[in-house]
Every structure is written in C-alpha cells, then in structure tokens.
Write a protein that holds these residues in place. Structure first.
Motif, PDB file in Angstrom:
ATOM      1  N   UNK A 275      41.427  48.498  37.663  1.00  0.00           N
ATOM      2  CA  UNK A 275      41.922  48.004  36.377  1.00  0.00           C
ATOM      3  C   UNK A 275      43.358  47.507  36.513  1.00  0.00           C
ATOM      4  N   UNK A 276      44.163  48.200  37.357  1.00  0.00           N
ATOM      5  CA  UNK A 276      45.539  47.761  37.578  1.00  0.00           C
ATOM      6  C   UNK A 276      45.564  46.417  38.252  1.00  0.00           C
ATOM      7  N   UNK A 277      44.668  46.245  39.226  1.00  0.00           N
ATOM      8  CA  UNK A 277      44.581  44.962  39.918  1.00  0.00           C
ATOM      9  C   UNK A 277      44.158  43.878  38.951  1.00  0.00           C
ATOM     10  N   UNK A 278      43.242  44.199  38.044  1.00  0.00           N
ATOM     11  CA  UNK A 278      42.790  43.206  37.063  1.00  0.00           C
ATOM     12  C   UNK A 278      43.921  42.812  36.145  1.00  0.00           C
ATOM     13  N   UNK A 279      44.770  43.791  35.761  1.00  0.00           N
ATOM     14  CA  UNK A 279      45.881  43.503  34.859  1.00  0.00           C
ATOM     15  C   UNK A 279      46.886  42.582  35.568  1.00  0.00           C
ATOM     16  N   UNK A 280      47.111  42.870  36.871  1.00  0.00           N
ATOM     17  CA  UNK A 280      48.030  42.031  37.649  1.00  0.00           C
ATOM     18  C   UNK A 280      47.471  40.625  37.787  1.00  0.00           C
ATOM     19  N   UNK A 281      46.173  40.534  37.988  1.00  0.00           N
ATOM     20  CA  UNK A 281      45.553  39.207  38.108  1.00  0.00           C
ATOM     21  C   UNK A 281      45.690  38.435  36.805  1.00  0.00           C
ATOM     22  N   UNK A 282      45.620  39.113  35.680  1.00  0.00           N
ATOM     23  CA  UNK A 282      45.806  38.444  34.390  1.00  0.00           C
ATOM     24  C   UNK A 282      47.222  37.909  34.298  1.00  0.00           C
ATOM     25  N   UNK A 283      48.177  38.723  34.730  1.00  0.00           N
ATOM     26  CA  UNK A 283      49.555  38.265  34.659  1.00  0.00           C
ATOM     27  C   UNK A 283      49.789  37.076  35.577  1.00  0.00           C
ATOM     28  N   UNK A 284      49.032  37.074  36.679  1.00  0.00           N
ATOM     29  CA  UNK A 284      49.143  35.967  37.629  1.00  0.00           C
ATOM     30  C   UNK A 284      48.211  34.815  37.283  1.00  0.00           C
ATOM     31  N   UNK A 285      47.475  34.963  36.192  1.00  0.00           N
ATOM     32  CA  UNK A 285      46.517  33.951  35.696  1.00  0.00           C
ATOM     33  C   UNK A 285      45.430  33.657  36.727  1.00  0.00           C
ATOM     34  N   UNK A 286      45.065  34.676  37.497  1.00  0.00           N
ATOM     35  CA  UNK A 286      43.938  34.576  38.434  1.00  0.00           C
ATOM     36  C   UNK A 286      42.714  35.216  37.742  1.00  0.00           C
ATOM     37  N   UNK A 287      42.140  34.445  36.864  1.00  0.00           N
ATOM     38  CA  UNK A 287      41.132  35.028  35.950  1.00  0.00           C
ATOM     39  C   UNK A 287      39.801  35.302  36.640  1.00  0.00           C
ATOM     40  N   UNK A 288      39.488  34.551  37.714  1.00  0.00           N
ATOM     41  CA  UNK A 288      38.242  34.839  38.428  1.00  0.00           C
ATOM     42  C   UNK A 288      38.329  36.181  39.137  1.00  0.00           C
TER      43      UNK A 288
END
Length: 1546
Positions: free
Chosen positions: A10-23
C-alpha cells in the motif's frame, strides 16, 4: 504475504500515486486484494488510478466497493465526488447529488466549512432542475441547522432563510404544483425566519410576513394557517391592508359571508374606502343575508312586499325556482288594492319561470303572462312569453309573439331572436343577434354568456379562438359573479383548450359553490382532482355533497366515490356507494356494470351476475355485460348457459375473450372426441392434453349412476377393437389423470397442471366405488396432497392452490387438520376476499368443535358473499349444534339461495322433526317456521329435487314420504315410502326400516289399499302403539271388525297413559256400535268418561250416540260434560255448536237452534264453518230468517273457499226458502247461486238437487206472474244427474229419501206444466226398478188423480177413489206434503170436514217430526179453509172460531203477516159496525207498517179490502192517504180498483 507486506504494498501504491505511475498503482493494489479482498485503501487507490487512466467505469466500481466496505470513511466519497465532477457522463451527474449529500453528513462531524461548501454545490445542482425542489428545500434547511448549531448570528440565519424562501418562491409558477413535503419545508422556513427577524415590528419583518401570506394564499389546504398568518400580521401591523385583502379574496372564493368575513370586509373598507373586494363582499352578504332574514321574517309575518324583496334577491343570485316560489307566496298574500305590487310580483315570477327552463315551468310562465294586465302591449313581457314557448319547443309560437318589427333594437327581443335561431340551428344568425343584444346592454352578463356558449358549441375552431369563447365567458363572469354556468364553461375552456388544469379546477369549484345542484361542475371538479392525484380534495368534495344529499339524489357523487373505492380495493364500500347511485337512477346501465365489477372483485358471483344481467337488460348492445355474465356462469359451473351467452357475443362480432371462453366452456361439457382428434394431430402440445384432462375430470359433477361417457379407446387404456368405449365415472377420471400426466411430461414446471392433477386425484378418492380397495382413497388423497404441494412450491401466491390443499388435507383418510388450517389461513392472506377459504376454515373449526371460531369464519364469509350458500349451511350447523331456535330458519334460507344437498336435507329434517312434535302447535316458533314460512311446501319442493339427483338416500325418501303424507299427496307418499323400504331392506338399520314400514302402511291406508296395508303392518314387530293402532284401523277399513277389535285390545295393553287408553276405548266403542252392540258401546264410552284423563272425543261420541238413537237425556248429559271441559277453539267450536243445535232440534226447540248457531257466530265471527252451519240450519228450522241464512252462507264463502263450496249450496237453499228468483233480482237469486255451487261441486248430488228446486221456483214464479216458464223439460235430466252423482254411495235410508224427493220434484214440475203422461211414465219407470217405493206410488196416485179430474171435467170423485188416495197417503206417514195434497182434494170435492181432518193430521205429524215450517203451513191452510165458508156467509160460529184458533196458534209460534190478514178479513166479513175501526186498524197495520218479511200479496190484498172499507165509510181523507201510498209503492192494481169503485158509485 504478511500484514507487513500488505502495508508495504500500500505504501508503494501511495508513492506511485504521488509519482503519477498509475499502472504501478494498479499492480500493487491487485497484489493486496489477492490477500485481502476487502482492503479499503486498495480499492480507493484503484479508483484513483483508474480515474487518472481515464477508466471512469472501473474507477466508479472501485470507489463504490470501498464505500460498501467503509461507508463512513471520507476518502472514497471524496474520490467519487471528484470522479463525477470531472467526468461528463449523464449517469454520473445523476449520482453526484447523493454523493454530495453523504459528504455533507460526514463533513458536519469534522469540518463545518467544507460541509457548507457541499451544501452550496448541492443547492446549485437542485436549483438548475425544478424536479429537485423538495431536495433543495431540505438542503437549505440542513444548512440553516448547521449554521445554528455552529452558533451563527441571527442576522446570518435570517439571510439564509430569506434566500431559501426567495429561491423556492421564484421556482413556483402558476402552472406548477409543489408536493406537500416541499410546501411544509417552505412554511417552516418562513416561520423560522419571522421568529428570528428583528426588530419586530420592522420593515423586514413586515415584508417577510406579506411574502408568507402570499405563499399560503396559493395553498387551498392551508386555509387555517393562512388565516392565522393574516391575523398575526394584522395584530402587529393594524394599518396594513394586504392581509385583509387576502382574507376577503378567500371569503369571496369560498362564498363565505359569516361574521368573521363581514368584519374583514368592513375593516378593509375602513382602511381602503374604494376597495372593490370590500364592497363586493358586503354586497354579497347583504344579498344573501337579506334572503335569509327575509325568509325567517316572512315565516313569522307574511308580507307581500317582503316576499317581493326575497324573490328579487333570489333572482339576482340566479335561484330562479326559489324566486318563482317566493313570488307565488307574495301573490297569495297581496291584496287586490295594491295593483302595482301585484304587477311587479307577476313580472318577476314570469321572468323567473322563463329562466328556470323546463316544460312545466314554461306552462306556468304562460299562465302567469295571461294574468298580467295589458301584457300584450309590453314588448319585454312579449319577449319573455316567446322564451316560454321556446322552452316548450314551440318555435312557431315563439316567432309569432316576438313582435320584433316594432321594436327591432329591444335587447330582450334580440336575445329571443338569437335563441330562436339557435334552436333552428342557424348559428351565424344567432351570433349576430347576440352581438347586437350585447352591444345594446354591455353590462348584461347573460348576453356575453350566450355568446361564449354559442362560440363553444360552434366547434373546435371557435373554441380555440381566445378572443371569442374565452373573452366572452370571462366578461360574463366578471359582469355577473353569481352566474355559475359562465364559470362552468370557463372550466370547460381551461380544461379542453388551454390545458390549464389549475384554472379549470378553480372555475369548476366556483361554479359548484354558486350552485350546489350543478352536477356537471361538481363532477368535473372531482375528476380533475382525481386526475391530478389530489384524492384528499376530491374526496372532501364528494363527502360534503353526499353528507347533504337526500336518498335518491347526488348520483354523480355516489358513483365517483364508489369508483374510487373500487380502484383502491375497498369493495364493500364501493358496493354501498354504487347502490346509492342506483337509487338515484335505477336505469343507468353503466352504474349497474360498475356494481357488477365491485361484486365480482369481492367474489360475490351471484350478485355480480344479477348486476350484469340488469345492465344488459337496460342496454342490450353492451357486449361487456354479456361477456362478464358468461364468465361468471362458467366460474359457477353453469357451462351450457355460459356457452349460449358466449355464442350470443361471437355471432355479433369476433370478440376474442368470448371466443376463448366458448372454447373453455365447451371443453368442460365433455367435448372429448374433438379434443382427442386435436391431440392425435399435435401430441406435443401440453395445452391440448390439459384441456382433455379437464373434459374428463368434468364428469365429477354428474351423478355416479348417470355418468356414462363415450371415450376413444386409445385414451382409455383398454385393448379393444371398438373405436369408442363407454366409461363410468371412476374410469373417466382415470383417463383424465393420464391426460394430466402426459401434459406434465411436456411441461413439468407449470403449477396449474399440478393443481389439476391433484384435483383429479381428490375426486377419484371421494367417489370411492364399491369395487375399489379400501386403501385406494387414502392413496389417491396422498397423491392429491403431493400434487398440490408441488403446485404451491411453484406458485405460492395462488390462493386457490392453498385452499385446495386445505380441503384435501382435512379429508377423511388424511385428516391433517393442522396443515389444513395453515393452508386456509395462507389462502386468506393471499386473497382476503376469499369466501370459499373462509367457509372451509369455518368448517374445519366446526369439525374440531371450536364453535366460536367457526362462527366468526362463517360470519366473515357471509359478509363477503351473502349469496354463497355453504357459509349459511355452516351457520345452520352451528345453530343446530348449540340448540338455537334459528336453526330451521337458517336451513330454510339455504334452500332459497340454491339447491344444495346438505342444506335441503337439513331443512327437511327440521321441518319433519317439528311436525312430529305434536306438543308445539300453539307455539310462536311453530307458527312462524311452519305456517308463516310455508315450510312444508318449501321443504317438499327442495326434497323432490334432492331425491331426483340422489336416489340412494333412504332418509330423504322417508322425509319425502312424510311430507307428502302431510300435504295429502297420497300417491306420491306411497311411492316415497315404498322406495325407502326398498333401500332399507338391504341395510342393517332396523329402526329406520320399521319407521318406513309404518309410513308405507299408512300411505296404503290413505290410498284405500286396506289388505296391502294389513300385510305391511303385520310385517312390523307390532310392539309400538302406533303400529297396533294402524293395524286395527286397516282391519276396520277392510271390514274385518273382529280382527280390528282384537288389534285394539292388544294396543290397549301397551298404552302408556290413560289418555291413550281413552282413545282406544273410544275406537272400540265405535266398532261395537258398528256391529250393533249398542249397550257395549255405551259401556265403553262410560268407561272413558270416568278415567283420570278423559278425552272430549269420548263425550262427543256419547252425545252423538244419544242423538242418533233419539235419547235426549243421554245426549244432554254428554253435552253438558263436554261443555265443562273449558273453552274450545278451531273445529271443536263447530262440533259443539252442531251437537247443541241437534239436541235442541231433538227437543223440539226450533227457534233456539237458530239462536244457538247465531250465538256461536257472534262469539267466533272469523270461523267460516260456523257461518256455514248457521246458513245450513236456518232453512230447516227457522225459514222465516232465510234471508239472513243466505247472507251467512255468502260470508262463509268469502271467509274460506273450502267451506265456501258447501256454504254456497246453503245460501242457495236459503234463497229458495224466501223466494229469491230472477224476477226479483236477475243477478242475485237462488238459480244463479246454485249454478255456481254446481260448477264448484259437480260431483255433489245435493247441489244438483238444489238446482232442481231453484228451477221449480223459477217456473212457479213465472206461472204466478203470468209469463211463460224458462226452465221447462229439465226434470228428467236433473233427476238422472242426481242419481248418477252419488246416490248409490249413500246409505240406503238417505238415498231412498233423496230419490223420493227428487222424483216428487220432477213429477210436480211435470204436473205443473200439464205433462201428466210424462209424469205417469216417469213414475212407472221408477216403479219398474223399485216396485214398493211408497213415495213413487204416492206420486203416481197424485198424477192419476189429476188426470181423472181433468177427464171427468171436475166432477165428484167416487168414494173408492178417495179411499185409494187415503191409502196412498197413509203409506207415506211422514210426508207432510201428501196430507196437504189430500186435504186440498177433499176441499175441491166439497168435503170440508174431511179436509179439516187431513190438515189436523198433518199438524199432528209436524209436531211429532218437529217440522216447524209445516206446523205453520198446516195452521194457515186450515185457517184459509175455514175462512172460505165465512166469506161465503155460512151461518154459525164454528168456522169463525176455527179461523181464530188456527191464526192464534200461528201467532204464538211467531209473527205471521198472513195470519194477521186472515184475522182482518174475518173482521171485515163480520160487518159489525161497532168493530169496523178495529178492522181498519188491522188492515192499516198490514199496509203501512209492513216489513221486508211481509209478502207483497198480503200487502196488496190488505190494501184492496182497506180501500173497500174506506169507500163504504166514505172517508175521503184516508182514501187519499192510501192512494198516495199506492203511488209511492207502485201498486197500480189498487189505483185501478179505486177508479172502478168510483165509477160504480157514481
């Protein structure tokens, strides 16, 4: 993965959202969901990523999944809101308000400012779409509440509330209508804003109050709040006119002019003197109040001026009929001096009658016109006369009296011309006339209304032209606010042209308020309210009309309320209302159809059938009525009648429901062969197999012994070479079972097929033929139960399936009462108006002895369907169980509803049981249930139908035999008892067999088959008293008296009380007397009289015994004891009276006979038998009262037809006795009366003998009057008829006496006609049969004597002949007439002494026989004989003394005008001057004081001798009195005698 790994992902997913890496976000979240499917953050992240990747649907699904998991978390809702805001999809926009609403709730707990922002966004959305007004109101109130909780200032809250009210008020237009909830929100906002507004009073508060009142005035149902708001504003701002204007407008709209309204009108005028509303309100109040006060005042003090004022007020408010009536009242009290007021009243009455319309009012108007002086010179009155003729439809008369030529511009004339053109159909000319009239009188609302109505009637184009119809109608309404018809047509315009329902409603309501009799406006107003869903307003209007309506009125209101109740499923209330509507108009076929629908929805099939039948009768073209009647008959099992009615429809047109119904009904009528052909062609169609099964199962309704059906061999399962096979009932049902099974193979999931198969199994079980194994019925019932359970599993909402399963479960063999109860209750829950289920539930409770619940169930069933017979039978069984007196009445009612086997048998049982109980004859219950309700005949008819269908029920045949026996239907009783005996001989019911054998034997006795009756009685045990007595009676009727005595003696040994013993002893006494043992009979009867319980019959027999044997002492003693037994009733009264009269006659007290009979009649004036008895004894014992005897016989005829047949004979005999012949009265005489008696009793020889006497009377009257007789040559025919009609059946003494009398009458008639040879031949003919008949020998001697006298020329008869005549008379010692004849012969021969001896002999004989009339006749003849020598001047006093002696004796016996005449003539002959005054008094007594009983001949003879006496004394004054009396009475002979005496003296 562990919990740590989930957090890491979930932390990685949150970071990906911040980085706009939605896939990458999607990958991490999917990994999390593999372990935790319900991870909230993972679904939120997926929603965010999908939204950014432009996958809105996936994003929405993820967010919704997260919302489902954690509905109180903000994150997912925020994501949904962002998604919906940024995505341009219509479905997302629809969902956005719900998301905002949720966010408002969540932010309210944490961040109020964000909650405010969400509310503003919601408000913008709702404000953009008018459909969300209710939500907008809620949101603003929610915002105010949040601000208030947050401690906002009052000013801020008021601004919010003002904004809210402004927004919502701006959204309201005249064509839009808010729902009630929105209205309440807005009212709450106004009230809250006014509470918070400061200062008060103040400009802001005043404006807000005015806005609030303005809003409330648009809501008709908020009348109370509107008035409160107005009063509140007036209390704060007393100088403001706006609230008063609103109140006044409301009062005028509702036609309310009470004290409160008048106060408002007055206050408004004080503030605004030129206010139109104020002046209009006070004017209306003055007009109406003036009418009411005038009317109340006029009731106390009638005044012509007051009546005129009242009539004028009523005319102005268009109450024309009331105005005409008031004018008439004023004319009645108007004095002739006040000609001016009378003229005004007549004019007002004329105009009111003309405007009332109707032919009757027009006739009254023309009559009023004729009463107005110089009316023909007044063009206005002439115009009104023309309108009266127009109202009668006399168009030619209208144009004649119009007189338009001399007054072409008269408005009334122009209006009349327009109406005449309108009646002729010349609409253009009518328009021109009305336009000219309106131009002449621009303030006349009537002219503009006529124009508007004309434009409305001219067609759709002029209707749509606003400048024509609408403008003129609106102007008419403004000019005359009380013209209700203008508002009605305005309503038509707004409804049909402008499509403005609100305004149409207002116009209709106004028209109805002005005229509550305007049914069209009231109905239209209610219809609009219902169409808009405003049921509350519509029902309020209907309730107000119905509350005031009288019975038989307000049909439109009753019908609409009934249809409303029908629509909402309140069937009972709908039925009541529709019945009330029909009372107002019984010929409305539409209303009858609606009533039929209500009954049908309530499942009251019989009542619905009658209603649809009535509708079809009133409107034969209504196919719907015929179809519904046919469908109901099909439901009730009347298939043949249903087919006939279906075919009646299909012959007129191809009506699909009728075609379908025809097929179904024909299938039920055993069209098996046709269906089998269809099955052979298409065996894959389940519906054909189902119909074939229905046809085979329909055999259940036929009696088992008559059920023989031709079925194709392939369908039967038999191996036969025949094409068709005849099956009995059980085999046909088996064939139906196979058909249903085949249908289920094709379509196993159809619930109705399982129901039909279970139904078939159930009927197989209930038939249970004798050759079937005992376990088969339970097996079939189990199969039926399983089939019904299967059907219910597939369709549990079908109440019929539940009911059928309940019936099967409580059948004998299963007896699952708990399951049955559950099924019936479920059936009722599915369909509450289920009369069959309620009845079955009651039957179940009754079977389990739960009387109270059974009664309640049956009572509900009765209320649902009063004509359903089964529930009535259930109530009857309950009444029988609890011993209620209403049992028989309930069973009787079931037989009136229909022929139900259980009801028929129950009613017959109770009728027979009541009849068998001999102790209840005088009870009120017996008189009502048996006599008043004609129970015996009703039960007999019902039981005949029962036995025609069920011919194997011995109980029914026993009861039928007993009822036939009671109704004197001897042959039918014999057949019924015989059938009962045949059925019981093969059973073990010995008691019933004995009872039926007893009834069978009685029926044989009643039919005259005595020997067979003896055999049947001997086949019984002969242990019961009734059997022994019946056997004894049969022996007696068969002529076996010793055997009868023996049987009675055996019965005597088994008697249980002394009363039974007394009856048997009386019967034995009668038998002993029949065998000639008089002493034994007396001994037995004396034994009866000394018992502890003596019976009146024994004393009656003892008295009759004394009378028969002329033992007056015995008869008197028995009668005395009989009379001591107390008051009698019925036939006993007649018996006692007859015995008393007979005893008095035996004692020679003949006048007392008539008195005793008269006394009995006066004591019992309603007893026809006593009247007949009185008529019978008078001619025999007191003939001088024969006129009264004829009246008594006539009264007996009127009282009772049974007694009247015999009483008619007695009445005729009385008329013969006092000489009532056709010469006196051609319509009421003895001959006519006895003719009627012969017609009524053609087999009674006495009536023919009476007719013979009447013919002789007619001929004798003709001879006396000198006219030829009209009844000649009937003697021989009538004598033969009397002989044929029953003389042979009489006892020999009576027969011989009647034969002798008839012969004497015939011979006398022939002698009277001079046919002596025929008379002699008749006597010789009778003597050839009866050579020693003394009466015949006497008649022959009389004929031969008369021939001898005629042959010898009246010479003296030889002594030998006289001796033969004397011997012939002596051979008939009791023939008094013979002695009179012999005395007459002696007198003619000059042998006066011998004649005197003969008369004395007849007198002595009359004394011995007690013949009162012959005593009088003998004495009068003797006096007449002695008077002859006195008149001839024979010296001596012997003859004079004899005259005085005979007449004195006659007068001792009673009054006799003839005896008085003889005495007067004797005085006249004496010519003693000293006694001439006494002679005159005697003669005057006969002439002037004569009564109806005085013969005319006596009066005339007395008049002649009185005239001669007065002439001798030359007393002219008394002569003139006598002559005047003669003229008055029509005595022409006396006048002729006077002229002869006068001429001879001169």
């Amino acid at each position: 993965m562990s919990n740590k790994e989930v957090k890491a992902a979930l932390k990685s997913a949150r970071e990906a959202i911040n980085n706009k890496e939605f896939k990458e976000v999607l990958k991490h979240c999917k990994a999390v969901l593999k372990l935790e499917k319900n991870n909230y953050n993972a679904w939120v992240f997926i929603g965010k990523a999908a939204s950014e990747l432009e996958q809105p649907d996936q994003s929405q699904a993820a967010y919704k999944k997260a919302v489902e998991l954690e509905p109180e978390q903000l994150l997912a809702w925020q994501g949904l809101a962002n998604l919906y805001e940024n995505t341009d999809q219509w479905d997302f926009k629809d969902e956005l308000p719900n998301v905002y609403q949720k966010l408002v709730e969540l932010y309210a707990r944490t961040d109020k400012n964000k909650s405010y922002d969400m509310i503003k966004k919601l408000s913008d959305i709702y404000l953009s779409d008018r459909e969300y007004l209710k939500q907008l109101a809620k949101v603003w109130l929610q915002l105010v509440q949040l601000k208030e909780e947050d401690g906002a200032e009052k000013k801020e809250l008021v601004q919010l509330l003002q904004t809210m009210t402004q927004l919502l008020s701006d959204c309201i237009t005249e064509n839009e209508k808010q729902d009630n909830e929105t209205q309440q929100h807005l009212i709450t906002a106004f009230e809250k804003a006014m509470t918070l507004t400061e200062p008060m009073p103040g400009e802001e508060h005043r404006k807000l109050s005015a806005d609030f009142i303005k809003y409330l005035s648009k809501l008709p149902h908020e009348e109370v709040k509107m008035k409160e708001a107005c009063r509140s504003m007036l209390s704060v701002y007393p100088n403001q006119s706006y609230p008063l204007e609103v109140l006044c407008s409301h009062f005028l709209k509702t036609s309310n002019v009470d004290d409160d309204a008048v106060s408002c009108f007055s206050r408004l005028l004080e503030l605004v003197p030129n206010s139109g509303l104020g002046h209009l309100g006070l004017g209306t109040k003055a007009l109406l109040e003036g009418s009411c006060s005038l009317l109340s005042g006029l009731k106390k003090t009638s005044s012509a001026g007051g009546w005129y004022s009242l009539a004028e007020a009523q005319f102005k408010i268009h109450r024309y009929s009331d105005s005409a009536a008031s004018s008439s009242q004023g004319l009645n009290v108007c004095t002739s001096d006040d000609k001016k007021l009378r003229d005004k009243l007549l004019r007002l009455k004329l105009e009111a009658l003309v405007r009332t319309e109707g032919e009757l009012a027009a006739d009254q108007a023309l009559e009023t016109f004729s009463q107005i002086p110089e009316a023909v010179k007044d063009p206005v009155l002439l115009a009104l006369k023309g309108r009266a003729h127009l109202n009668k439809g006399q168009l030619d008369q209208t144009l004649k009296v119009e007189n338009l030529a001399s007054n072409p511009s008269l408005p009334q004339g122009l209006t009349l011309r327009g109406l005449a053109h309108l009646a002729e159909g010349q609409l253009q000319l009518a328009e021109q006339s009305f336009l000219q009239a309106a131009k002449q009188t621009p303030d006349s609302g009537e002219c503009f209304f006529l124009l508007g109505k004309l434009y409305w009637d001219m067609g759709s184009e002029t209707r749509k032209d606003r400048s024509k119809t609408h403008t003129h109608l609106l102007k008419a309404a403004k000019l005359d606010p009380h013209l209700g018809c203008a508002f009605r047509y305005l309503g038509h315009y707004y409804r049909e042209v402008a499509n403005d329902s609100a305004r149409a409603q207002g116009c209709y309501r106004k028209a109805f308020q002005l005229n509550s009799d305007d049914a069209e406006s009231g109905a239209a107003s209610v219809d609009l309210s219902m169409g808009q869903g405003d049921m509350e307003s519509a029902m309020a209007t209907l309730e107000s009309v119905i509350e005031k309506a009288t019975p038989g009125s307000a049909k439109w209101a009753w019908m609409r309320r009934g249809l409303y109740h029908l629509k909402v499923g309140e069937h009972q209330q709908a039925i009541s209302d529709l019945q009330a509507a029909l009372r107002a108009d019984p010929e409305d076929w539409v209303c009858w159809e609606c009533l039929g629908e209500a009954y049908l929805n309530r499942r009251s099939f019989t009542a619905a059938l009658k209603s649809f039948g009535k509708a079809h009768q009133l409107h034969p073209g209504s196919i719907y009525s015929v179809y519904q009647a046919a469908a109901i008959k099909q439901t009730l099992g009347k298939f043949k009648e249903a087919v006939d009615e279906y075919l009646q429809i299909t012959t007129q047109q191809d009506y699909v429901p009728a075609l379908k119904g025809t097929c179904l009904a024909l299938v039920t009528m055993f069209y098996i062969s046709v269906l089998f052909r269809a099955v052979q062609l298409r065996p894959d169609l389940s519906c054909l197999w189902k119909l074939l099964g229905d046809a085979c199962t329909a055999v259940r309704v036929v009696s088992p012994n008559r059920a023989q059906v031709e079925v194709p061999t392939l369908l039967t399962g038999f191996d036969s070479s025949k094409q068709d096979h005849r099956l009995n009932q059980t085999e046909t049902l088996k064939a139906g079972e196979r058909c249903y099974a085949h249908a289920l193979k094709l379509m196993p999931e159809v619930a109705s097929l399982w129901y039909d198969l279970g139904f078939n199994y159930y009927h197989q079980a209930t038939i249970s033929p004798s050759d079937q194994h005992q376990d088969c019925p339970p097996l079939n019932l189990q199969k039926a139960q399983q089939c019904l359970k299967k059907a219910i599993q597939m369709d549990s909402e079908n109440h019929t399936y539940w009911n059928a399963l309940g019936v099967i479960s409580m059948s004998k063999g299963l007896e699952s009462y708990g399951l049955a109860q559950h099924c019936f209750i479920k059936s009722i829950q599915v369909e509450p108006n289920n009369v069959v289920a309620w009845t079955n539930l009651g039957t179940l409770y009754l079977k389990k002895d739960n009387i109270e619940l059974a009664h309640e169930a049956f009572k509900i069933a009765q209320s649902l369907e009063p004509l359903y017979v089964n529930c009535w039978i259930g109530q009857a069984l309950i009444a029988e169980r609890v011993g209620s007196y209403d049992t028989m009445d309930l069973f009787r009612h079931t037989t009136e509803l229909c022929t139900h086997m259980e009801g028929v048998k129950g009613y017959a049982y109770w009728v027979c049981s009541t009849l068998l109980d001999k102790t209840n004859r005088d009870s009120e219950l017996y008189r009502y249930n048996i006599v008043q309700m004609n129970a015996v005949s009703a039960a007999h008819v019902a039981l005949c139908k029962y036995t025609e269908r069920i011919q194997s029920d011995p109980d029914a045949f026993i009861m039928l035999g007993y009822l036939n026996e009671h109704l004197q239907l001897k042959r039918q009783a014999l057949q019924a008892y015989r059938r009962a005996v045949e059925l019981l001989k093969s059973t073990s019911s010995s008691d019933l067999l004995v009872f039926s054998l007893g009834g069978y034997a009685r029926a044989l006795c009643n039919s005259g088959q005595w020997e067979e009756a003896v055999q049947v009685f001997n086949s019984t045990p002969l242990q019961d008293l009734t059997e022994l007595v019946g056997l004894a009676l049969a022996y007696c009727r068969a002529g076996l008296f010793p055997e009868s005595i023996s049987a009675y003696e055996r019965a005597l040994a088994v008697t249980s009380n002394e009363k039974e013993k007394a009856y048997i002893l009386t019967a034995l006494a009668l038998l002993q007397h029949r065998m000639g043992n008089l002493d034994s009979a007396k001994t037995l009867l004396f034994k009866c009289s000394v018992l502890k319980e003596p019976i009146s019959e024994s004393l009656l027999c003892l008295c009759a015994l004394g009378l028969v044997h002329s033992d007056a002492t015995l008869a008197a003693a028995a009668l005395t004891e009989l009379l001591k037994q107390g008051s009698a009733s019925g036939g006993v009264v007649e018996q006692r009276c007859l015995l008393t009269c007979s005893l008095l006659a035996l004692q020679g007290n003949y006048s007392a006979v008539q008195r005793e009979a008269s006394r009995a009649v006066h004591s019992n004036p309603g007893n026809a038998s006593l009247w007949a008895l009185l008529s019978r004894v008078i001619p025999q014992y007191y003939p001088r009262k024969a006129r009264g005897g004829a009246v008594a016989g006539h009264i007996a005829c009127l009282f009772s037809m049974t007694q009247g047949k015999r009483a008619l004979l007695y009445s005729g005999v009385n008329q013969v006795a006092y000489g009532k012949h056709t010469g006196e009265d051609p319509h009421r005489n003895a001959f006519k009366t006895l003719q009627k008696a012969v017609v009524l009793c053609p087999d009674d020889p006495a009536t023919w003998a009476g007719l013979m006497a009447a013919c002789h009377t007619e001929n004798t009257a003709c001879y006396l009057s000198g006219s030829p007789p009209h009844r000649q040559s009937l003697e021989h025919t009538l004598m033969s008829v009397v002989s044929e009609k029953g003389v042979k059946e009489m006892e020999r003494p009576l027969a011989q006496a009647l034969e002798g009398w008839v012969l004497q009458q015939a011979v006398l008639g022939l002698r009277q006609q001079g046919q002596l040879e025929q008379a002699e031949a008749l006597c010789m003919q009778v003597l050839s049969v009866s050579p020693e008949h003394p009466a015949v020998l006497l008649s022959l001697t009389q004929v031969q004597c008369q021939r001898l006298l005629l042959t010898e020329g009246g010479t003296v008869l030889p002594e030998q002949v006289l001796e033969q005549l004397n011997k012939a008379v002596l051979m008939n010692p009791t023939n008094l007439g013979a002695w009179h004849w012999l005395a007459e012969v002696y007198r003619n021969q000059g042998l006066l002494v011998q004649a005197v001896m003969a008369y004395r002999q007849s007198l002595q004989l009359a004394l011995q026989l007690g013949a009162h009339s012959f005593q009088v006749a003998s004495l009068l003849r003797l006096a007449l004989l002695a008077l002859g020598p006195c008149m001839a001047g024979v010296p001596g006093n012997d003859w004079k003394d004899l005259v005085m002696e005979a007449t004195t004796e006659v007068l001792k016996l009673g009054s006799s005008p003839m005896a008085l005449l003889f005495q007067a003539l004797l005085q006249y002959v004496n010519k003693m001057t000293a006694r001439s005054a006494e002679t005159r008094r005697l003669l005057e007594r006969l002439v002037y004081v004569s009564s109806d009983d005085t013969p005319v001949t006596v009066v005339q003879v007395a008049s002649w001798y009185l005239l001669r006496l007065l002439h001798a004394k030359n007393d002219q004054e008394l002569i003139n009195v006598l002559l005047q009396h003669a003229k008055t009475t029509g005595n022409q002979r006396l006048l002729e005698l006077h002229s002869q005496l006068t001429s001879s003296s001169s």
